[in-house]
Design a protein around this motif. Structure first.
Motif, PDB file in Angstrom:
ATOM      1  N   LEU A 174       0.743  -1.152   0.063  1.00  0.00           N
ATOM      2  CA  LEU A 174      -0.102   0.023  -0.129  1.00  0.00           C
ATOM      3  C   LEU A 174       0.911   1.312   0.032  1.00  0.00           C
ATOM      4  O   LEU A 174       0.431   2.239  -0.739  1.00  0.00           O
ATOM      5  CB  LEU A 174      -0.953   0.080   1.274  1.00  0.00           C
ATOM      6  CG  LEU A 174      -1.910   1.137   1.270  1.00  0.00           C
ATOM      7  CD1 LEU A 174      -2.943   0.872   0.226  1.00  0.00           C
ATOM      8  CD2 LEU A 174      -2.892   1.192   2.834  1.00  0.00           C
ATOM      9  N   LYS A 175       2.007   1.220   0.709  1.00  0.00           N
ATOM     10  CA  LYS A 175       2.776   2.391   0.985  1.00  0.00           C
ATOM     11  C   LYS A 175       3.528   2.756  -0.862  1.00  0.00           C
ATOM     12  O   LYS A 175       3.639   3.959  -1.015  1.00  0.00           O
ATOM     13  CB  LYS A 175       4.200   1.958   1.713  1.00  0.00           C
ATOM     14  CG  LYS A 175       4.749   3.171   1.960  1.00  0.00           C
ATOM     15  CD  LYS A 175       6.108   3.133   2.840  1.00  0.00           C
ATOM     16  CE  LYS A 175       5.878   2.548   4.169  1.00  0.00           C
ATOM     17  NZ  LYS A 175       7.189   2.366   5.173  1.00  0.00           N
ATOM     18  N   GLN A 231       0.744   4.200  -2.910  1.00  0.00           N
ATOM     19  CA  GLN A 231       0.465   5.539  -2.626  1.00  0.00           C
ATOM     20  C   GLN A 231       1.480   6.523  -3.077  1.00  0.00           C
ATOM     21  O   GLN A 231       1.318   7.330  -3.812  1.00  0.00           O
ATOM     22  CB  GLN A 231       0.444   5.793  -1.190  1.00  0.00           C
ATOM     23  CG  GLN A 231      -0.720   5.320  -0.259  1.00  0.00           C
ATOM     24  CD  GLN A 231      -0.706   5.300   1.177  1.00  0.00           C
ATOM     25  OE1 GLN A 231       0.492   5.120   1.787  1.00  0.00           O
ATOM     26  NE2 GLN A 231      -1.665   5.090   1.696  1.00  0.00           N
ATOM     27  N   ASN A 245       0.915   9.250  -6.222  1.00  0.00           N
ATOM     28  CA  ASN A 245       1.599  10.718  -6.059  1.00  0.00           C
ATOM     29  C   ASN A 245       2.426  10.838  -7.388  1.00  0.00           C
ATOM     30  O   ASN A 245       2.244  12.150  -7.653  1.00  0.00           O
ATOM     31  CB  ASN A 245       2.432  10.581  -4.801  1.00  0.00           C
ATOM     32  CG  ASN A 245       3.022  11.897  -4.516  1.00  0.00           C
ATOM     33  OD1 ASN A 245       2.396  13.003  -4.449  1.00  0.00           O
ATOM     34  ND2 ASN A 245       4.230  12.134  -4.297  1.00  0.00           N
ATOM     35  N   GLU A 253      -9.936   1.369   3.265  1.00  0.00           N
ATOM     36  CA  GLU A 253      -8.514   1.935   2.972  1.00  0.00           C
ATOM     37  C   GLU A 253      -8.148   1.679   1.559  1.00  0.00           C
ATOM     38  O   GLU A 253      -7.444   2.774   0.892  1.00  0.00           O
ATOM     39  CB  GLU A 253      -7.669   1.366   4.030  1.00  0.00           C
ATOM     40  CG  GLU A 253      -6.131   2.143   3.716  1.00  0.00           C
ATOM     41  CD  GLU A 253      -5.094   1.368   4.742  1.00  0.00           C
ATOM     42  OE1 GLU A 253      -4.410   2.388   5.408  1.00  0.00           O
ATOM     43  OE2 GLU A 253      -5.060   0.325   5.185  1.00  0.00           O
ATOM     44  N   ARG A 269     -10.257   3.696  -0.674  1.00  0.00           N
ATOM     45  CA  ARG A 269      -9.975   5.230  -0.684  1.00  0.00           C
ATOM     46  C   ARG A 269      -8.672   5.513  -1.600  1.00  0.00           C
ATOM     47  O   ARG A 269      -8.517   6.521  -2.145  1.00  0.00           O
ATOM     48  CB  ARG A 269      -9.520   5.621   0.773  1.00  0.00           C
ATOM     49  CG  ARG A 269     -10.893   6.016   1.524  1.00  0.00           C
ATOM     50  CD  ARG A 269     -10.366   6.659   2.630  1.00  0.00           C
ATOM     51  NE  ARG A 269      -9.620   6.041   3.620  1.00  0.00           N
ATOM     52  CZ  ARG A 269      -9.898   5.121   4.601  1.00  0.00           C
ATOM     53  NH1 ARG A 269     -11.044   5.045   5.014  1.00  0.00           N
ATOM     54  NH2 ARG A 269      -8.738   4.660   5.470  1.00  0.00           N
ATOM     55  N   GLU A 270      -7.741   4.565  -1.586  1.00  0.00           N
ATOM     56  CA  GLU A 270      -6.387   4.835  -2.333  1.00  0.00           C
ATOM     57  C   GLU A 270      -6.867   4.581  -3.969  1.00  0.00           C
ATOM     58  O   GLU A 270      -6.223   5.346  -4.653  1.00  0.00           O
ATOM     59  CB  GLU A 270      -5.402   3.909  -2.005  1.00  0.00           C
ATOM     60  CG  GLU A 270      -4.893   3.963  -0.660  1.00  0.00           C
ATOM     61  CD  GLU A 270      -4.544   5.558  -0.112  1.00  0.00           C
ATOM     62  OE1 GLU A 270      -3.927   6.270  -1.001  1.00  0.00           O
ATOM     63  OE2 GLU A 270      -4.634   6.066   1.000  1.00  0.00           O
ATOM     64  N   LYS A 306      -8.425   7.721  -5.263  1.00  0.00           N
ATOM     65  CA  LYS A 306      -7.538   8.897  -5.385  1.00  0.00           C
ATOM     66  C   LYS A 306      -6.836   8.865  -6.888  1.00  0.00           C
ATOM     67  O   LYS A 306      -6.732   9.447  -7.395  1.00  0.00           O
ATOM     68  CB  LYS A 306      -6.262   8.861  -4.352  1.00  0.00           C
ATOM     69  CG  LYS A 306      -6.823   9.430  -2.901  1.00  0.00           C
ATOM     70  CD  LYS A 306      -5.643   9.095  -1.931  1.00  0.00           C
ATOM     71  CE  LYS A 306      -5.923   9.417  -0.489  1.00  0.00           C
ATOM     72  NZ  LYS A 306      -5.114   9.336   0.521  1.00  0.00           N
TER      73      LYS A 306
END
Length: 632
Positions: free
Chosen positions: A417-418, A421, A425, A477, A480-481, A484
């Motif tokens: 997940l990190k 993200q 970005n 979670e 949500r990602e 985005k």
């Protein structure tokens, strides 16, 4: 085989007799068209010059009227050179006789390729001294630089061509000219290890300037591991300060650890640097105060005494971390080698089955790249891609032994997940950058964004393999990602959004491990749940449903599942693309089409829209219905 291919192949292969038999009886206009035509991006004359066929080139020029300056695409050492004139090809390949012929027939001596490379620079690259001399005698500009600002002198220095470098310097070539990134010919010598040329440059007044990374030629030699260059430069009195000599020795030691795998040699270099810091005949130069230690380096700090240095020898792993810490201090986080060697060390750990250490180091390098580099930088792309391959391997091989006998541990969801993200970005910043560039954005920029989008979708595919129970923290979670990513509204090549990219051929370019195949039903459903537009069209008018029909490797079951996902989410089965083709037309398989039970997805509104479109002028249709009618 068509006529232009016959001419092209004969010129490429040096078959003059075949060329004459084919062309001599044809009309002048037809011959002119054939010799000007391009096959695989190149004209017959370009290929004759590339391959050194003098008699063919002479025939094409003198008998067929071939344009001596018409450029084409050629391959040198596996690299495609775009817009290369015949003279550039002959000079690069070392064919002096052809160079003379072309110049005699009026070829422009300073003609350039798409990257602004001249025939003279091409000759300098591979050390063709006679061609260099001839071109200069006939007006070649020795100071013309390519798009990166690299001059002929720089490339001769980098490639170690002593005779050419001397010749150019005798013509007063600028020894202190800087490239776009601020490096000089001295930097090029230092990086390539050309000590003889470096000495000549110094004799001709070359100065020890810094490049855009703050690197002197001394540090450039240290980071590339050219000990003989380092020793020569630090041996010249007053040329560098004591601190600069210390930094060079310490950086060279780090290179010995990571590049040369010479722990003993590195230790000796670090001891010399330590002695230089604390010698008695000058002021002490203690090491800078250590920054906060980081987990990725296993909280390593730089050693500050000879005793600590000796202790490193007993622990090779600490030695390796010491090299990373030293390199980051001296080069700084912006220098490409800083993150490169962090990633390299992580890869070594992964090969040894130490996946936790690898993930920590790669995350640290990725953070460094995203904070220091412009969005969509190839180095950042590479880091994200490496994570995709590592995670795919870990998921597919979980519980099995590696080649080193270690078991592959389960992939932690928080690690995946990190990185996802961070990929999202990168997509966001990349889209913003392209929007700011506007018309200045080129095909390469869009290709970079497309690749980052594809990598991000592969990470999303791994994430959505397990979504958790609906309403759970894990489920929320994840979505949500994913949301985005969708709400960025980034579009890759052909104007395709993330849902359309899931069904594009580009997704096959990333990921060699079959752990998570794309297109995937679980990824599609996750994208649809967070609002991906199933009716959106790309530049060709194709929706995701159209692209599902066009996807080259989808089997019978894949088509049924994936088409159903899209149709259940509101895709119109009879939507047409810019060529008037529907999903059924593109699928071109009645049996597969019937598997999805098309009647279920054809509404009365759709049937009515078809009739209206065929029988009515669109201007008579109410404004609020026109889009619906036109899509059928």
């Amino acid at each position: 085989m068509d006529c232009k291919s016959v001419v092209y192949n004969a010129a490429r292969d040096g078959k003059l007799r075949r060329l004459k038999v084919f062309l001599d009886h044809r009309a002048k206009d037809e011959v002119g068209q054939l010799v000007a035509a391009k096959t695989h991006g190149a004209t017959p004359l370009v290929m004759a010059c590339r391959n050194g066929h003098y008699d063919v080139a002479e025939y094409l020029i003198e008998k067929c009227g071939a344009d001596v300056d018409q450029p084409g695409s050629v391959v040198f050492e596996g690299e495609t050179i775009e817009g290369a004139p015949p003279l550039w090809c002959a000079a690069a390949a070392g064919h002096l006789a052809l160079v003379k012929l072309l110049v005699k027939r009026g070829a422009k001596v300073n003609s350039i390729t798409k990257t602004n490379s001249t025939p003279l620079r091409a000759a300098c690259f591979d050390g063709h001294y006679d061609i260099v001399k001839f071109l200069v005698q006939h007006g070649a500009d020795i100071e013309m630089a390519n798009r990166h600002g690299h001059t002929c002198l720089m490339i001769a220095c980098y490639r170690g061509h002593v005779k050419i470098a001397k010749f150019l310097l005798s013509l007063k070539a600028d020894a202190n000219r800087k490239s776009v990134k601020g490096n000089t010919a001295l930097h090029d010598c230092a990086e390539s290890g050309s000590l003889e040329i470096l000495k000549i440059l110094v004799e001709h007044g070359a100065q020890m300037d810094v490049d855009s990374y703050g690197m002197t030629p001394l540090l450039a030699a240290a980071v590339t591991g050219h000990t003989h260059i380092v020793e020569y430069l630090i041996g010249i009195p007053q040329l560098f300060s004591r601190k600069e000599r210390i930094d060079a020795l310490e950086l060279l030691g780090a290179t010995y650890v990571d590049k040369k795998r010479d722990i003993i040699g590195a230790l000796q270099l670090w001891k010399r640097a330590m002695d230089e810091r604390y010698r008695g005949d000058g002021p002490l130069i203690p090491k800078p105060e250590s920054p906060p230690s980081v987990a990725a380096y296993d909280y390593a700090r730089e050693v500050t005494s000879p005793e600590e240095l000796d202790n490193l020898l007993a622990d090779p792993d600490k030695m390796r971390m010491q090299a990373l810490v030293i390199r980051e201090r001296i080069l700084g986080p912006a220098h490409p080698d800083t993150s490169y060697y962090i990633r390299y060390r992580g890869a070594v750990y992964a090969d040894a089955g130490k996946f936790r250490r690898c993930i920590e180091l790669w995350n640290y390098a990725l953070d460094m790249q995203q904070s220091m580099l412009e969005p969509l930088n190839p180095m950042t792309q590479s880091s994200l891609f490496s994570f995709t391959e590592l995670f795919s391997f870990m998921v597919g091989e979980e519980g099995r032994n590696t080649t080193r006998g270690r078991r592959v541990p389960p992939l932690k969801r928080k690690d995946l997940l990190k990185v996802f993200q961070k990929a999202v970005n990168e997509v966001s910043k990349g889209k913003q950058m392209l929007e700011k560039m506007g018309d200045l954005a080129c095909e390469r920029d869009l290709t970079f964004l497309n690749r980052v989008l594809i990598i991000t979708l592969h990470l999303a595919c791994l994430l959505t393999r397990e979504t958790g129970e609906k309403g759970s923290e894990e489920y929320d979670e994840l979505h949500r990602e994913i949301y985005k990513l969708v709400r960025i509204h980034a579009k890759g090549k052909h104007g395709r959004d993330v849902l359309q990219l899931v069904y594009s051929e580009d997704v096959t370019l990333v990921g060699r491990y079959p752990t998570c195949k794309i297109p995937s039903s679980h990824l599609t459903q996750a994208l649809l749940r967070v609002g991906a537009d199933v009716t959106a069209k790309d530049n060709d008018g194709n929706t995701a449903l159209h692209l599902a029909a066009l996807f080259p490797s989808l089997g019978r079951t894949w088509h049924w599942n994936l088409a159903t996902d899209l149709l259940d989410a509101g895709a119109h089965i009879d939507t047409v693309n810019n060529n008037g083709k529907t999903f059924k037309d593109l699928l071109n398989d009645e049996e597969r089409y019937n598997m999805i039970r098309p009647v279920k997805y054809i509404t009365l509104a759709c049937l009515a829209a078809r009739v209206v479109k065929k029988t009515q002028n669109i201007n008579r249709v109410p404004h609020h219905l026109r889009a619906f009618v036109e899509m059928h």
